[in-house]
Scaffold this motif. Structure first.
Motif, mmCIF file in Angstrom:
data_model
loop_
_atom_site.group_PDB
_atom_site.id
_atom_site.type_symbol
_atom_site.label_atom_id
_atom_site.label_comp_id
_atom_site.label_asym_id
_atom_site.label_seq_id
_atom_site.Cartn_x
_atom_site.Cartn_y
_atom_site.Cartn_z
ATOM 1 N N ASN A 1 30.765 1.486 -10.361
ATOM 2 C CA ASN A 1 31.236 0.112 -10.600
ATOM 3 C C ASN A 1 31.899 -0.456 -9.359
ATOM 4 O O ASN A 1 31.621 -1.593 -8.961
ATOM 5 C CB ASN A 1 32.223 0.063 -11.773
ATOM 6 N N LEU A 2 32.778 0.328 -8.731
ATOM 7 C CA LEU A 2 33.459 -0.142 -7.524
ATOM 8 C C LEU A 2 32.461 -0.426 -6.409
ATOM 9 O O LEU A 2 32.601 -1.418 -5.687
ATOM 10 C CB LEU A 2 34.494 0.883 -7.076
ATOM 11 N N SER A 3 31.456 0.421 -6.294
ATOM 12 C CA SER A 3 30.425 0.208 -5.285
ATOM 13 C C SER A 3 29.646 -1.066 -5.552
ATOM 14 O O SER A 3 29.339 -1.832 -4.627
ATOM 15 C CB SER A 3 29.479 1.414 -5.267
ATOM 16 N N ARG A 4 29.324 -1.334 -6.801
ATOM 17 C CA ARG A 4 28.566 -2.540 -7.160
ATOM 18 C C ARG A 4 29.401 -3.797 -6.971
ATOM 19 O O ARG A 4 28.884 -4.846 -6.559
ATOM 20 C CB ARG A 4 28.049 -2.410 -8.586
ATOM 21 N N ILE A 5 30.683 -3.708 -7.265
ATOM 22 C CA ILE A 5 31.581 -4.840 -7.015
ATOM 23 C C ILE A 5 31.635 -5.125 -5.516
ATOM 24 O O ILE A 5 31.470 -6.272 -5.085
ATOM 25 C CB ILE A 5 32.997 -4.550 -7.569
ATOM 26 N N ALA A 6 31.838 -4.073 -4.731
ATOM 27 C CA ALA A 6 31.931 -4.242 -3.273
ATOM 28 C C ALA A 6 30.633 -4.802 -2.701
ATOM 29 O O ALA A 6 30.665 -5.686 -1.843
ATOM 30 C CB ALA A 6 32.277 -2.902 -2.618
#
Length: 76
Positions: A50-55
């Motif tokens: 999720n954090l990777s996709r947000i970034a």
């Protein structure tokens, strides 16, 4: 960009809104993944994913905004 707009048959008016639509979609992507960051199990993706996709969405948004004039030129 021009090939994509041509393939969809976008006229000059529609082309002027395409970049704003892209920026909106990228911002909404980041928000969507942010909402799912702390969702109960089972999650659609891990916290790290999720954090990777947000970034990724935010980087793409920033890049598109920073190079807006190049995208606009490609749509002419």
């Amino acid at each position: 960009m021009g090939i994509l707009a041509d393939a969809y048959g976008l006229n000059a008016t529609d082309r002027t809104t395409l970049i704003d639509a892209m920026l909106d979609r990228l911002a909404r992507n980041a928000d969507w993944w942010r909402q799912h960051l702390h969702a109960p199990e089972p999650r659609m993706a891990s916290k790290e994913q999720n954090l990777s996709r947000i970034a990724w969405s935010l980087r793409d948004h920033d890049h598109t905004a920073a190079h807006r004039s190049a995208f606009e030129a490609a749509l002419r």
